[in-house]
Design a protein around this motif. Sequence first.
Motif, short mmCIF file in Angstrom:
data_model
loop_
_atom_site.label_atom_id
_atom_site.label_comp_id
_atom_site.label_asym_id
_atom_site.label_seq_id
_atom_site.Cartn_x
_atom_site.Cartn_y
_atom_site.Cartn_z
N GLN A 139 -57.15 -6.24 47.54
CA GLN A 139 -56.76 -4.97 48.14
C GLN A 139 -55.29 -5.04 48.52
O GLN A 139 -54.83 -6.06 49.05
CB GLN A 139 -57.61 -4.66 49.37
CG GLN A 139 -59.05 -4.30 49.03
CD GLN A 139 -59.82 -3.82 50.24
OE1 GLN A 139 -59.56 -4.24 51.36
NE2 GLN A 139 -60.78 -2.93 50.03
N LEU A 140 -54.59 -3.97 48.24
CA LEU A 140 -53.16 -3.89 48.54
C LEU A 140 -52.94 -2.75 49.54
O LEU A 140 -53.43 -1.63 49.32
CB LEU A 140 -52.36 -3.63 47.27
CG LEU A 140 -52.55 -4.63 46.14
CD1 LEU A 140 -51.80 -4.16 44.89
CD2 LEU A 140 -52.08 -6.01 46.54
N VAL A 141 -52.20 -3.04 50.58
CA VAL A 141 -51.92 -2.03 51.59
C VAL A 141 -50.42 -1.92 51.78
O VAL A 141 -49.77 -2.88 52.22
CB VAL A 141 -52.60 -2.37 52.93
CG1 VAL A 141 -52.27 -1.31 53.96
CG2 VAL A 141 -54.11 -2.49 52.75
N GLU A 142 -49.90 -0.76 51.42
CA GLU A 142 -48.46 -0.50 51.56
C GLU A 142 -48.18 0.11 52.93
O GLU A 142 -49.01 0.79 53.52
CB GLU A 142 -47.96 0.47 50.48
CG GLU A 142 -48.24 0.04 49.07
CD GLU A 142 -49.46 0.71 48.46
OE1 GLU A 142 -49.51 0.89 47.24
OE2 GLU A 142 -50.38 1.06 49.25
N SER A 143 -46.98 -0.12 53.39
CA SER A 143 -46.51 0.49 54.63
C SER A 143 -45.00 0.60 54.59
O SER A 143 -44.35 -0.04 53.75
CB SER A 143 -46.96 -0.32 55.84
OG SER A 143 -46.38 -1.61 55.83
N GLY A 144 -44.46 1.40 55.49
CA GLY A 144 -43.02 1.51 55.61
C GLY A 144 -42.44 2.81 55.12
O GLY A 144 -41.25 3.07 55.33
N GLY A 145 -43.24 3.60 54.46
CA GLY A 145 -42.73 4.90 54.00
C GLY A 145 -42.39 5.79 55.18
O GLY A 145 -43.03 5.75 56.23
N ALA A 146 -41.37 6.61 54.99
CA ALA A 146 -40.91 7.47 56.07
C ALA A 146 -39.97 8.53 55.53
O ALA A 146 -39.63 8.54 54.34
CB ALA A 146 -40.20 6.64 57.15
#
Length: 117
Positions: A3-10
């Motif tokens: 499973q891959l979880v992206e974050s940091g978009g804004a």
Amino acid sequence: QVQLVESGGALVQAGGSLKLSCVASGSAFSARTMGWYRQAPGQRREMVATISSRGRISYADSVQGRFTISRDNTKSTAYLQMSSLKPEDAGVYYCNAYGPTVEADYWGKGTLVTVSS
């Protein structure tokens, strides 16, 4: 299963910077090629940057010199540092993990980057 979880978009202003992270679960992270792809509304998903298990890096011409991909195998995390952002960089950014077998091809759900002009 990975499973891959992206974050940091804004939302960021043009010329600004942003750092995306992709945390992977499961095993064999260090053996996988990690990549960042993006998709703008109405457009096809395109490769932004990839980093192989040996650290070989590729960038799309449009981001060369502005984006930096990296990975931390101890944290099972891939990063995308984005600088000098342009409105055309906006879109949903997806993390991909590929290999070491051809059947191993995993995608995250994406993180949204919006760049205001």
